[in-house]
Design a protein around this motif. Sequence first.
Motif, short mmCIF file in Angstrom:
data_model
loop_
_atom_site.label_atom_id
_atom_site.label_comp_id
_atom_site.label_asym_id
_atom_site.label_seq_id
_atom_site.Cartn_x
_atom_site.Cartn_y
_atom_site.Cartn_z
N LEU A 19 0.83 -1.20 0.00
CA LEU A 19 0.00 0.00 0.00
C LEU A 19 0.86 1.26 0.00
CD1 LEU A 19 -2.69 -1.14 2.59
CD2 LEU A 19 -2.97 -0.96 0.11
N VAL A 20 2.02 1.19 0.65
CA VAL A 20 2.96 2.32 0.65
C VAL A 20 3.43 2.61 -0.77
CG1 VAL A 20 5.20 3.12 1.48
CG2 VAL A 20 3.68 1.87 3.01
N GLN A 21 3.71 1.54 -1.51
CA GLN A 21 4.10 1.73 -2.90
C GLN A 21 2.95 2.31 -3.72
OE1 GLN A 21 7.37 1.18 -3.39
NE2 GLN A 21 7.29 0.63 -1.22
N GLN A 22 1.74 1.91 -3.36
CA GLN A 22 0.56 2.42 -4.08
C GLN A 22 0.35 3.91 -3.84
OE1 GLN A 22 -2.86 -0.13 -3.59
NE2 GLN A 22 -4.28 1.45 -4.28
N LEU A 23 0.82 4.42 -2.71
CA LEU A 23 0.70 5.85 -2.42
C LEU A 23 1.46 6.71 -3.43
CD1 LEU A 23 1.06 5.93 1.48
CD2 LEU A 23 -1.02 6.25 0.15
N PHE B 212 -9.07 16.18 -1.91
CA PHE B 212 -9.62 14.98 -1.28
C PHE B 212 -8.53 14.06 -0.74
CE2 PHE B 212 -12.96 16.34 -4.24
CZ PHE B 212 -14.01 16.45 -3.36
N LEU B 213 -7.38 14.05 -1.40
CA LEU B 213 -6.27 13.26 -0.89
C LEU B 213 -5.71 13.88 0.40
CD1 LEU B 213 -4.29 12.17 -4.07
CD2 LEU B 213 -5.63 10.74 -2.54
N ARG B 214 -5.66 15.21 0.46
CA ARG B 214 -5.18 15.86 1.70
C ARG B 214 -6.13 15.57 2.85
NH1 ARG B 214 -4.71 20.38 -1.67
NH2 ARG B 214 -6.10 21.65 -0.36
N MET B 215 -7.43 15.64 2.55
CA MET B 215 -8.43 15.36 3.58
C MET B 215 -8.33 13.89 4.04
SD MET B 215 -12.59 15.60 3.28
CE MET B 215 -12.61 14.29 2.05
N ALA B 216 -8.19 12.94 3.07
CA ALA B 216 -8.10 11.52 3.42
C ALA B 216 -6.83 11.24 4.20
CB ALA B 216 -8.13 10.68 2.14
N ALA B 217 -5.73 11.91 3.86
CA ALA B 217 -4.48 11.72 4.58
C ALA B 217 -4.61 12.17 6.03
CB ALA B 217 -3.35 12.47 3.89
N ALA B 218 -5.27 13.31 6.25
CA ALA B 218 -5.46 13.81 7.61
C ALA B 218 -6.32 12.85 8.43
CB ALA B 218 -6.12 15.20 7.57
N ARG B 219 -7.37 12.34 7.84
CA ARG B 219 -8.23 11.38 8.56
C ARG B 219 -7.48 10.09 8.86
NH1 ARG B 219 -13.93 11.83 5.16
NH2 ARG B 219 -14.59 13.88 5.96
N GLU C 95 -6.10 5.59 -7.04
CA GLU C 95 -5.22 4.56 -6.48
C GLU C 95 -4.62 5.03 -5.15
OE1 GLU C 95 -4.33 1.43 -7.40
OE2 GLU C 95 -5.85 1.48 -8.97
N ARG C 96 -4.18 6.27 -5.09
CA ARG C 96 -3.61 6.79 -3.84
C ARG C 96 -4.68 6.89 -2.76
NH1 ARG C 96 -1.32 10.53 -7.43
NH2 ARG C 96 -2.26 12.36 -6.44
N TYR C 97 -5.88 7.30 -3.15
CA TYR C 97 -6.97 7.41 -2.18
C TYR C 97 -7.31 6.01 -1.61
CZ TYR C 97 -11.52 8.58 -0.16
OH TYR C 97 -12.56 8.75 0.72
N GLY C 98 -7.40 5.01 -2.50
CA GLY C 98 -7.68 3.65 -2.02
C GLY C 98 -6.62 3.14 -1.07
N ALA C 99 -5.36 3.50 -1.33
CA ALA C 99 -4.28 3.08 -0.44
C ALA C 99 -4.41 3.72 0.94
CB ALA C 99 -2.92 3.44 -1.06
N LEU C 100 -4.84 5.00 0.99
CA LEU C 100 -5.02 5.68 2.28
C LEU C 100 -6.12 5.02 3.10
CD1 LEU C 100 -4.70 9.43 1.16
CD2 LEU C 100 -3.16 8.18 2.69
N VAL C 101 -7.21 4.71 2.43
CA VAL C 101 -8.32 4.06 3.13
C VAL C 101 -7.88 2.70 3.69
CG1 VAL C 101 -10.62 3.06 2.84
CG2 VAL C 101 -10.07 5.26 1.76
N ALA C 102 -7.14 1.95 2.90
CA ALA C 102 -6.69 0.63 3.34
C ALA C 102 -5.69 0.73 4.48
CB ALA C 102 -6.08 -0.13 2.16
#
Length: 293
Positions: free
Chosen positions: A171-175, A212-219, A182-189
């Motif tokens: 998942l780190v590689q997917q980021l 949305f990626l910044r928001m997902a990263a913070a969460r 793809e990056r969003y899915g990796a954050l959720v996982a």
Amino acid sequence: YAALTLAALALGGVAFVGYWVHGEFGKLHSGQSTELALAQERIAELSRQLASERSAREELRATLTGRLDTELAALGNTQVLHAGNAARSADELRGSLTLVQGSVARLDDALSRLERHDGELLTLQKHVNDLQIGARESQEWMEAEIEALRADQAAQPQAAPVEERPSWWPLVQQLKNESVSERYGALVALAATRDPAAAQHVLPLLSDQDIFLRMAAARTLGDLGNPIAVEPLIQTLEDSEGVVREAAYLSLRAITRRDLPFDAQSNDAAERAKRVKAWREWWDKEKPKFAGN
């Protein structure tokens, strides 16, 4: 005729042995281990054939000698009983004797060839012995090389053990994928793993261009609960987008268990800056308490 037949058989046997030996010489180089075993079997077989041929030679000589004696005795009887036919009987006997002598000569020639093959057999035995010596020397050399390699290996410093990657490492590689989804899915996982060790890999996405990626990263950082995210999350309270600031504020409260006031949706920049400053001052004092977490 019996003598001729036996001589012919002897010649055929010799020719067979010669052909067989020369054929086997050609195969001798196919492989050292198999070559030794086959050569030793050949030696045994040739020895048996030589013994058999020698026995046949002696039997043939005895047979011919006996026949000659019989013919001579018959000649003597014929001279006594049939003096008038003595000359004719002598001629017949001389003819038989000539045939016998010819057979004996051919047999001697065959046996001479057999003796030559006997010499070849000795040469083959010497070659086998040389191969055995070479095999032993090769084995000793290989064992010495193996020991030397083991010694070199023991003298080499031991390499550090390879760090085992966690199960979420892909998942780190997917980021790093170019695709936002793809990056969003990796954050959720990663958030679902609840493993604090993953937090350091999520921090760079707090500065991603996509809102949305910044928001997902913070969460995600709030779900992972690692205190190393506190300072970056305080900085994210100054993000230009309210939804990102809101996600950062909620994660700060989850990690620190502190409920300092902050209105993420306020349009009053000065008030937000004041609240951010309060968070920073509090963290500067409380940070040592989180160092062991």
